[in-house]
Enzyme design. Structure first.
Site, PDB file in Angstrom:
ATOM      1  N   ARG B  34     -53.652   3.711   0.020  1.00 58.22           N
ATOM      2  CA  ARG B  34     -53.075   2.718   0.934  1.00 58.22           C
ATOM      3  C   ARG B  34     -53.210   1.330   0.319  1.00 58.22           C
ATOM      4  NH1 ARG B  34     -53.932  -1.973   2.955  1.00 58.22           N
ATOM      5  NH2 ARG B  34     -56.058  -1.391   3.507  1.00 58.22           N
ATOM      6  N   ASP B  35     -54.421   0.806   0.191  1.00 57.14           N
ATOM      7  CA  ASP B  35     -54.542  -0.513  -0.435  1.00 57.14           C
ATOM      8  C   ASP B  35     -54.082  -0.432  -1.888  1.00 57.14           C
ATOM      9  OD1 ASP B  35     -55.229  -3.235  -0.766  1.00 57.14           O
ATOM     10  OD2 ASP B  35     -56.975  -3.019   0.524  1.00 57.14           O
ATOM     11  N   HIS B  38     -50.452  -1.304  -2.985  1.00 57.88           N
ATOM     12  CA  HIS B  38     -50.036  -2.655  -3.410  1.00 57.88           C
ATOM     13  C   HIS B  38     -49.971  -2.721  -4.937  1.00 57.88           C
ATOM     14  CE1 HIS B  38     -50.197  -4.541   0.507  1.00 57.88           C
ATOM     15  NE2 HIS B  38     -51.441  -4.138   0.709  1.00 57.88           N
ATOM     16  N   SER B 188     -59.942  -9.583   3.313  1.00 58.27           N
ATOM     17  CA  SER B 188     -58.628  -9.380   2.671  1.00 58.27           C
ATOM     18  C   SER B 188     -58.421 -10.284   1.477  1.00 58.27           C
ATOM     19  CB  SER B 188     -57.508  -9.665   3.661  1.00 58.27           C
ATOM     20  OG  SER B 188     -57.778  -9.136   4.919  1.00 58.27           O
ATOM     21  N   HIS B 217     -64.700  -3.879   4.645  1.00 55.04           N
ATOM     22  CA  HIS B 217     -63.658  -3.624   3.641  1.00 55.04           C
ATOM     23  C   HIS B 217     -63.670  -4.800   2.667  1.00 55.04           C
ATOM     24  CE1 HIS B 217     -59.454  -2.340   2.418  1.00 55.04           C
ATOM     25  NE2 HIS B 217     -59.376  -3.618   2.094  1.00 55.04           N
ATOM     26  N   HIS B 219     -63.000  -6.825  -1.187  1.00 48.97           N
ATOM     27  CA  HIS B 219     -62.139  -6.982  -2.365  1.00 48.97           C
ATOM     28  C   HIS B 219     -62.916  -7.643  -3.488  1.00 48.97           C
ATOM     29  CE1 HIS B 219     -58.057  -5.572  -1.403  1.00 48.97           C
ATOM     30  NE2 HIS B 219     -58.435  -5.747  -0.147  1.00 48.97           N
ATOM     31  N   TYR B 308     -54.689 -14.014   1.007  1.00 48.99           N
ATOM     32  CA  TYR B 308     -54.463 -12.579   1.225  1.00 48.99           C
ATOM     33  C   TYR B 308     -54.190 -11.877  -0.117  1.00 48.99           C
ATOM     34  CZ  TYR B 308     -52.665  -8.767   4.227  1.00 48.99           C
ATOM     35  OH  TYR B 308     -52.449  -7.597   4.905  1.00 48.99           O
TER      36      TYR B 308
END
Lengths: 307, 364
Positions: B34-35, B38, B188, B217, B219, B308
């Site tokens: 899913r991520d 991108h 995000s 979550h 990054h 983002y």
């Protein structure tokens, strides 16, 4: 009816939208305000209407329909549920309804696109704010070249999204998508809405993407978009292009189509709602425009009858 | 105040041992499909999806998220068209997984309840509903629908760095009252720096901990995804997201294989086999990657300016199309406060930069 005013109009729903609409209608040379109608005696909107010399009642639609002189038009700025209950009563009383709720009891109307064909409908639905901002552009493109797919992105300030919108945001995306097809003329439509909480609040922004044939006439599309922006600008002065329409050549992932992207800003008129709430302004401005066009048509019909 | 993750975790383990229990097990949700979408420009094939699900499921990962990077309905001009329909990939993932649950992401305003119903019909059993960190109330109809379908529910508060811990916890409360069984602090932008992540997770645990779980979550834009995840678990988070090879937006996600190895060293059970996770990353994902997520100038700018992560590739494309620097676009996007979903504004910013350059040229 005084002066050149051709139709009288009541506003049902004295909230933010109804109050902003009232300011616009009071400025109109073609429409006379019949009354402002609510259900809460303590409503600020009713008090504001009275302060401007408008008859205001908390007696609801029962009160409105009991008046000796009924309005020609009613602008409904309540909720979808309330409008669905009220719509048959307006119709029975011979009052044309201009519906600013998502009820969609009548056909979708976007003034510069399809109002002429709908003048006889007893009930007209104003679609959504994003629809009023973007469907004229989809139509401007689809009137020059086939649009197999159109997608719009509406970004609005969080503070301009009321509880009704928030509780049923799917209604926005679904209604707008359908109207992009039915009114905008795209074979398939998609709508996206984004709420942005930045402070100071962002002015409403809309982006329209249309899939167009690889050999579409880009100059004709640009010219058509510019003409349409000017037409919407007649009733929403803050409706502007951020940049020239952007064309991207055909790509495989676009099924061989090319793309035009149109970037819009909708700055509200600041009548009652602040200028950043362009999403609300374009709804009330478009609804007022519908009322005025209906009044103009009546005037034209009277002149022709007199001949 | 913080005496280091390892010491804190040893203490946590010791306290748990003294009380006769093992430290709370955490659940890893893998978002490679899913991520990571991108980073793959949403071009996953069914074969790749099956391969990744097979490997993750075999390694013991309990939840695998499969959707367009922007969630159900994300396939579009604005975010990029998917090679394969989401629902087809969800069905393939469900078919491939022996034990893992398949999750889908949905952003209200983009995806709809109808999309969720289709995903559920294809076998998805976890609904992850994502909103900007101040807009939780747009998710209520989707949580209600997910619960009615019998799905497990997870709330995602995106760009969590934009508000303080208390305000974030109040938004988590709205989601829990609406039916969320877990709410994630979602970094995000990869902008939370250690204590920032810790404080937000702690505030959510205080607010909703009795009724729902808290997740994190991360990054890698500032390379803190794993460290922030460890701090999150030390503050009560029970669900942690990762992606194999860090495959995700920006500089990527916390790598699942690193999370699993680190948690094992810390004595925190995840139920995932370290060797299995390492093999999934090395043998299954790495061979099909065109580019490994990396903290380059654009990605670091995102972490630094709070942008983002998914905007990265869009900014690179706009930079190429309009010949303006990607990091300048991202810097402007950060200053304007654009939120997830406003990818169209990247083109708008690029056009502004072009207009400014043209004006400057004209005055020379």
């Amino acid at each position: 009816m005084s002066g050149g005013k051709k139709l009288s109009a009541a506003i049902v729903g004295p909230g933010n939208i109804g109050t902003d609409l009232l300011v616009k209608l009071l400025r109109s040379d073609l429409l006379e305000v019949h009354s402002m109608v609510g259900v809460d005696p303590a409503s600020d909107g009713l008090a504001r209407a009275r302060a401007r010399g408008v008859e205001a009642s908390a007696g609801g639609v029962d009160w409105l329909l009991a008046q000796d002189t009924l309005p020609d038009l009613v602008f409904e700025a309540t909720s979808a549920k309330a409008h669905l209950a009220n719509a048959p009563r307006y119709a029975e009383a011979g009052i044309k309804a201009i519906d600013l709720t998502p009820a969609a009891a009548g056909p979708f109307v976007c003034p510069p696109v399809n109002l002429e064909t709908l003048a006889d409908a007893p009930n007209l639905n104003m679609i959504t704010c994003g629809g009023q901002a973007t469907i004229p552009i989809v139509h401007a493109v689809s009137s020059v070249t086939p649009v197999s797919y159109a997608e719009i992105v509406a970004s609005i300030a969080s503070r301009s999204a009321g509880p009704g919108t928030r509780a049923n945001i799917d209604e926005f995306t679904e209604t707008t998508s359908h109207a992009i097809e039915q009114v905008g003329g795209a074979a398939k439509g998609k709508a996206i809405i984004i709420l942005n909480p930045v402070d100071p609040p962002m002015i409403m922004r809309d982006t329209v993407f249309c899939a167009i044939p690889a050999d579409a006439d880009t100059e004709a599309i640009s010219a058509s978009v510019h003409r349409m922006v000017a037409r919407v600008g007649e009733y929403v002065p803050g409706y502007t292009l951020r940049a020239e329409p952007q064309f991207d050549g055909p790509r495989d992932i676009w099924n061989g189509n090319a793309r035009v992207a149109v970037f819009l800003e909708v700055r509200g008129n600041g009548d009652y709602l602040p200028p950043w709430a362009g999403n609300l302004d374009i709804m009330t401005a478009a609804a007022a425009r519908v009322g005025e066009q209906l009044a103009l048509e009546k005037a034209t019909a009277e002149v022709e009858e007199a001949r | 105040m913080n005496d280091g993750g390892h010491v804190a975790n040893e203490r946590r383990t010791k306290v748990a041992a003294a009380e006769g229990r093992t430290p709370a097990k955490i659940r890893i949700t893998d978002s490679t499909l899913r991520d990571g979408s991108h980073a793959m420009a949403h071009r996953f094939t069914e074969e790749q999806v099956r391969g990744v699900v097979h490997a993750l499921d075999g390694a013991g990962v309990e939840v695998i998220e499969v959707t367009h990077g922007d969630g159900l309905g994300g396939s579009s001009f604005n975010y990029g068209f998917s090679l394969e329909d989401d629902i087809k990939l969800v069905a393939a993932a469900v078919d491939e997984a022996a034990n893992a649950k398949i999750a889908v992401l949905l952003l209200p305003g983009l995806g709809t309840v109808e999309d969720l119903k289709r995903a559920h019909a294809a076998g998805a059993s976890v609904a992850r509903i994502a909103t900007h960190c101040t807009e939780a109330d747009v998710s209520l109809q989707h949580f209600a629908a997910a619960r009615e379908l019998g799905m497990e529910t997870v709330g995602f508060l995106m760009l969590s760095h934009r508000v303080g811990p208390e305000q974030l916890a109040a938004q988590a409360r709205i989601m829990v009252d609406g039916g969320a069984q877990c709410v994630y602090v979602v970094d995000s932008a990869g902008a939370l720096v250690l204590g920032d992540a810790q404080a937000r997770v702690a505030a959510l645990v205080d607010e909703i901990g009795d009724e729902a779980q808290v997740g994190f979550h991360g990054h890698q834009n500032l390379s803190l995804g794993v460290a922030n995840s460890v701090l999150a678990t030390q503050n009560g988070a029970l669900q942690i997201d990762g992606a194999l090879c860090a495959l995700g937006a920006g500089a990527g996600n916390s790598p699942t294989e690193v999370l699993v190895a680190t948690f094992e060293r810390l004595g925190v059970p995840t139920g995932v086999d370290v060797q299995g996770a390492l093999a999934a990353a090395e043998d299954v994902v790495k061979p099909f990657l065109h580019r490994l997520p990396f903290a380059d100038r654009g990605a670091i700018t995102q972490g630094y300016a709070g942008v983002y992560s998914s905007f990265l590739l869009h900014a690179e494309r706009a930079a190429e199309r309009y010949d303006v620097p990607a990091h300048e676009i991202l810097q402007r996007v950060g200053e304007a406060g654009y939120v997830g979903g406003q990818e169209d504004m990247i083109i708008d910013v690029a056009l502004q930069l072009v207009a400014e350059r043209d004006r400057a040229d004209a005055t020379v």
